[in-house]
Design a protein around this motif. Sequence first.
Motif, PDB file in Angstrom:
ATOM      1  N   PRO A  54      20.908  30.362  14.447  1.00 25.23           N
ATOM      2  CA  PRO A  54      21.430  31.598  13.843  1.00 25.23           C
ATOM      3  C   PRO A  54      22.556  32.202  14.680  1.00 25.23           C
ATOM      4  O   PRO A  54      22.746  31.855  15.840  1.00 25.23           O
ATOM      5  CB  PRO A  54      20.200  32.517  13.834  1.00 25.23           C
ATOM      6  N   ARG A  55      23.297  33.110  14.074  1.00 26.46           N
ATOM      7  CA  ARG A  55      24.389  33.780  14.780  1.00 26.46           C
ATOM      8  C   ARG A  55      23.835  34.564  15.971  1.00 26.46           C
ATOM      9  O   ARG A  55      22.693  35.005  15.972  1.00 26.46           O
ATOM     10  CB  ARG A  55      25.138  34.718  13.834  1.00 26.46           C
ATOM     11  N   ARG A  56      24.667  34.726  16.977  1.00 25.66           N
ATOM     12  CA  ARG A  56      24.329  35.480  18.199  1.00 25.66           C
ATOM     13  C   ARG A  56      23.045  34.980  18.849  1.00 25.66           C
ATOM     14  O   ARG A  56      22.211  35.763  19.308  1.00 25.66           O
ATOM     15  CB  ARG A  56      24.224  36.984  17.900  1.00 25.66           C
ATOM     16  N   PHE A  57      22.903  33.679  18.896  1.00 24.60           N
ATOM     17  CA  PHE A  57      21.681  33.108  19.458  1.00 24.60           C
ATOM     18  C   PHE A  57      21.935  32.304  20.724  1.00 24.60           C
ATOM     19  O   PHE A  57      21.044  31.624  21.218  1.00 24.60           O
ATOM     20  CB  PHE A  57      20.997  32.219  18.408  1.00 24.60           C
ATOM     21  N   GLY A  58      23.150  32.332  21.235  1.00 28.61           N
ATOM     22  CA  GLY A  58      23.432  31.654  22.490  1.00 28.61           C
ATOM     23  C   GLY A  58      24.160  30.340  22.350  1.00 28.61           C
ATOM     24  O   GLY A  58      24.299  29.602  23.335  1.00 28.61           O
ATOM     25  N   LYS A  59      24.666  30.032  21.152  1.00 34.05           N
ATOM     26  CA  LYS A  59      25.378  28.764  20.978  1.00 34.05           C
ATOM     27  C   LYS A  59      26.649  28.720  21.811  1.00 34.05           C
ATOM     28  O   LYS A  59      26.966  27.705  22.444  1.00 34.05           O
ATOM     29  CB  LYS A  59      25.734  28.556  19.498  1.00 34.05           C
TER      30      LYS A  59
ATOM     31  N   SER B 113      24.924  26.615   9.726  1.00 30.00           N
ATOM     32  CA  SER B 113      24.431  25.790   8.636  1.00 30.00           C
ATOM     33  C   SER B 113      24.713  24.322   8.898  1.00 30.00           C
ATOM     34  O   SER B 113      25.470  23.968   9.805  1.00 30.00           O
ATOM     35  CB  SER B 113      25.097  26.204   7.325  1.00 30.00           C
ATOM     36  N   LYS B 114      24.118  23.495   8.054  1.00 33.49           N
ATOM     37  CA  LYS B 114      24.356  22.066   8.160  1.00 33.49           C
ATOM     38  C   LYS B 114      24.895  21.543   6.836  1.00 33.49           C
ATOM     39  O   LYS B 114      24.131  21.237   5.916  1.00 33.49           O
ATOM     40  CB  LYS B 114      23.072  21.327   8.532  1.00 33.49           C
ATOM     41  N   PHE B 115      26.202  21.460   6.723  1.00 33.72           N
ATOM     42  CA  PHE B 115      26.805  20.869   5.537  1.00 33.72           C
ATOM     43  C   PHE B 115      26.691  19.351   5.628  1.00 33.72           C
ATOM     44  O   PHE B 115      26.646  18.774   6.710  1.00 33.72           O
ATOM     45  CB  PHE B 115      28.265  21.296   5.401  1.00 33.72           C
ATOM     46  N   SER B 116      26.656  18.721   4.476  1.00 34.74           N
ATOM     47  CA  SER B 116      26.437  17.278   4.461  1.00 34.74           C
ATOM     48  C   SER B 116      27.555  16.537   5.168  1.00 34.74           C
ATOM     49  O   SER B 116      28.722  16.929   5.108  1.00 34.74           O
ATOM     50  CB  SER B 116      26.321  16.777   3.015  1.00 34.74           C
ATOM     51  N   LYS B 117      27.175  15.467   5.852  1.00 36.73           N
ATOM     52  CA  LYS B 117      28.157  14.658   6.581  1.00 36.73           C
ATOM     53  C   LYS B 117      29.199  14.073   5.636  1.00 36.73           C
ATOM     54  O   LYS B 117      30.375  13.981   5.971  1.00 36.73           O
ATOM     55  CB  LYS B 117      27.450  13.535   7.339  1.00 36.73           C
TER      56      LYS B 117
ATOM     57  N   PHE C 193      16.475  29.792   6.084  1.00 42.72           N
ATOM     58  CA  PHE C 193      16.141  29.149   7.354  1.00 42.72           C
ATOM     59  C   PHE C 193      17.360  29.017   8.253  1.00 42.72           C
ATOM     60  O   PHE C 193      17.316  29.355   9.439  1.00 42.72           O
ATOM     61  CB  PHE C 193      15.533  27.777   7.095  1.00 42.72           C
ATOM     62  N   GLN C 194      18.456  28.534   7.719  1.00 46.97           N
ATOM     63  CA  GLN C 194      19.611  28.248   8.555  1.00 46.97           C
ATOM     64  C   GLN C 194      20.277  29.510   9.098  1.00 46.97           C
ATOM     65  O   GLN C 194      20.904  29.466  10.159  1.00 46.97           O
ATOM     66  CB  GLN C 194      20.600  27.387   7.780  1.00 46.97           C
TER      67      GLN C 194
ATOM     68  N   THR D 295      11.705  30.984   9.682  1.00 48.77           N
ATOM     69  CA  THR D 295      11.521  30.034  10.769  1.00 48.77           C
ATOM     70  C   THR D 295      10.319  29.156  10.468  1.00 48.77           C
ATOM     71  O   THR D 295       9.530  29.442   9.567  1.00 48.77           O
ATOM     72  CB  THR D 295      11.334  30.764  12.106  1.00 48.77           C
ATOM     73  N   VAL D 296      10.184  28.077  11.214  1.00 50.38           N
ATOM     74  CA  VAL D 296       9.105  27.115  10.973  1.00 50.38           C
ATOM     75  C   VAL D 296       7.779  27.673  11.493  1.00 50.38           C
ATOM     76  O   VAL D 296       7.678  28.102  12.636  1.00 50.38           O
ATOM     77  CB  VAL D 296       9.411  25.768  11.661  1.00 50.38           C
ATOM     78  N   ARG D 297       6.780  27.648  10.653  1.00 46.65           N
ATOM     79  CA  ARG D 297       5.429  28.039  11.050  1.00 46.65           C
ATOM     80  C   ARG D 297       4.491  26.841  11.167  1.00 46.65           C
ATOM     81  O   ARG D 297       3.524  26.872  11.921  1.00 46.65           O
ATOM     82  CB  ARG D 297       4.849  29.031  10.032  1.00 46.65           C
TER      83      ARG D 297
END
Length: 518
Positions: free
Chosen positions: A30-35, A180-184, A311-312, A317-319
């Motif tokens: 997510p944004r502002r998460f330390g990337k 996000s994850k756009f398709s390759k 999610f992205q 988040t994953v539980r």
Amino acid sequence: MRTQGYVYIDKTAHVARLAEQGKYYFLARPRRFGKSLLVDTLAEAFAGSRELFEGLYLEQHWDWSRKYPVLRFDFGSGVLRFREELDERIGVQLAEQARQRGLVLEREGIASRFEELVLRLAEATGQPVVLLIDEYDKPILDNLSEPERARAMREGLRNFYSVIKSLDPHLKFVLLTGVSKFSKVSLFSGLNNLKDVTLDPRTATVCGYTHAELINSFADYLDGVDLEEVRRWYNGYNFLGEPVYNPFDVLLYLDNREFKPYWFETGTPTFLIELLRQRQFVIPEADDYWASEDLLGAFEVGAIEPEALLFQTGYATVRERQVRPNGFRYRLGFPNHEVRISLPQAILRRYVPSRREQQRAEDRLFQALEQDDPAALRPALHAFFASIPHNWYRRNNLAGYEGYWASLVYCLFAALGVETRAEEASHQGQVDLVIEYQGRVWLLEFKLAEADDGQRALDQIKTKGYHLRYAGQPVTLIGMDFSREQRNLVGFAWERIEETASDRRSEDSEMPRRPIIQ
């Protein structure tokens, strides 16, 4: 660790492992998460800045005898609305990085100049190039509400990224980060060796703070801090490893010592809220839903599922993860209290532009809860729905959709910060909404009806036994009817009920048990 007033959380073991075990990586957070901090760390390590890593893991676990040229591109600042602006932004970054190294690019075109820069830099230094691209997808995400603009941005970025594969002999390490994850296929033109470490347990804590990191590194700042409340507000992000805190929230909380939705207030993506509305997504389901690996793995402009976007972007988040013959399934929900109250508030603002009307509705609902006065809900909710502009209903059937009414009532209660649960199961079905406050329980059931008094919805709660599990607690049953024609609450009935311990035992014995999932 802490040095001269600064707090350092050592994440450099992740850097060493990434460099040792692969070459091409993709990481979504997510944004502002330390990337960006991760990108900075990688850049300095490959550039050979050993002095910055004194006392950290990497100081003794890195080959400092070699320095590599580093190219870093960042699309995180500003909002680009046109392809020409994107091309200009890329051109400026290419020219500036060439200038810093005393190079003058001679080729024409974005892709060709990018290729020239890498080739000449590798030739000049005698070392392969490290390529770091931060917020690779932001120009697309900023325009998702305008699909044609988003596609134009995608084409511009694809043109830029298209040369990466052909540059393989001249590249040492490549990392792309984004939300996000756009398709390759749509964006990376055959870069099939790009390893996605978004849900890799080994990188689960590469961004964000673990609880141990919070306790150890911020020890000097934790006097008087209610750590369980900090955990409730800001922890809970799970990427198939130890849960982590949102670092942006933690830093601002420790500075201000007030629990507030700091991360959320920096900007909610309007495209997410609009997509939830367009798809008639039942908002309570955002706190507990299942998604396949394919659904979470990638999406495309014009074919984006709300579950994946939640999610992205960090609002789910994953539980739990379940292994099935056809792949993984993920159970997702809100990560923490901040998201649980802030997302509903943002959705309410989308439907009711008047902050005054929204605040008035929240105040009335809270007063009804405080005074345990369910009858006060009827005028409060009627006034709230009356404040929604009629143009929201043009060219759609929202008022004829039960999930619409359930979503907005859920959002009103959840925005108050009280315990709000949707679709809670009993042995005969699911009650629409459960509100718990100060030891009291309100059970709400909704119906679409043009001329009813709410009694049918109320009777369903009793007939189905939704209330039986709350023996020993004050329980109030509330039935509501909503009209698609009047676009408002038209029927309302309520009743208090007390159950015996034997009723509770009967309910417990008949309740289905959730299977244990390994």
